[in-house]
Motif scaffolding. Structure first.
Motif, short mmCIF file in Angstrom:
data_model
loop_
_atom_site.label_atom_id
_atom_site.label_comp_id
_atom_site.label_asym_id
_atom_site.label_seq_id
_atom_site.Cartn_x
_atom_site.Cartn_y
_atom_site.Cartn_z
N SER A 35 27.11 28.86 8.50
CA SER A 35 28.06 29.72 7.80
C SER A 35 27.45 30.10 6.45
CB SER A 35 29.40 29.01 7.60
OG SER A 35 30.28 29.84 6.85
N MET A 160 33.00 30.55 10.13
CA MET A 160 31.75 30.25 10.79
C MET A 160 31.30 31.54 11.49
SD MET A 160 31.20 27.12 10.01
CE MET A 160 29.87 26.62 11.11
N CYS A 166 36.27 27.54 8.23
CA CYS A 166 35.61 26.33 7.76
C CYS A 166 35.94 26.13 6.29
CB CYS A 166 34.09 26.40 7.96
SG CYS A 166 33.27 27.71 7.04
#
Length: 175
Positions: A35, A160, A166
């Motif tokens: 990410s 992500m 996330c």
């Protein structure tokens, strides 16, 4: 780390000539689930545009671009130091886009890049560094082992590459 890996700071011309190789590293990392601001699928043109912008930032002296080169002189990793800060923050810098190609991981490349970016920050007169990373990822553990201090976690901060949310952990280091 293998003695065959070399860390170097790229000047503006070198940054420009490395755009394609840096795009390869970015594309590999995103394909591997990192990410780092990009979503799947990551079109090559998008990766090239990103690194072109980074090269322009190096030319403007807004950032320092470091790369790790493998045995064949290929770029296998990179990290940036963003040094252009507001007037009241000229003593600090942001560490960004610490990327290591999946084929070069677990060889100390990331650790060497982080040590080199701290050295570059000192050379730029910086005394405070800040970065963020995916909560619970390998990089979070790397930063903790390297003496970075965790500030906190922001849940659902980013996505992500596959679209799942996330959290992001913020770190700082006084150097």
């Amino acid at each position: 780390m293998s003695d065959q890996v070399q860390i170097e700071i790229l000047d503006a011309k070198e940054a420009q000539s490395s755009v394609a190789a840096l795009a390869d590293v970015l594309t590999d990392c995103v394909a591997g689930g990192a990410s780092v601001s990009f979503m799947l699928p990551l079109p090559r043109e998008h990766a090239l545009q990103f690194w072109q912008g980074v090269a322009e930032g190096v030319a403007r002296k807004e950032r320092v671009l470091l790369v790790a080169r493998g045995t064949g002189d290929e770029i296998i990793g990179t990290v940036q130091l963003i040094i252009a800060m507001p007037d009241n923050q000229t003593h600090r810098a942001d560490v960004a886009k610490m990327l290591v190609h999946r084929s070069a991981r677990r060889r100390g490349v990331a650790h060497a890049l982080m040590a080199a970016v701290e050295k570059a920050a000192r050379a730029e007169g910086k005394t405070v560094l800040v970065l963020d990373t995916v909560t619970g990822g390998d990089a979070e553990r790397l930063y903790e082992r390297a003496g970075w201090q965790k500030v906190g976690v922001i849940p659902n901060y980013a996505l992500m590459p596959d679209g799942d949310f996330c959290g992001t952990t913020i770190f700082h280091k006084q150097i």
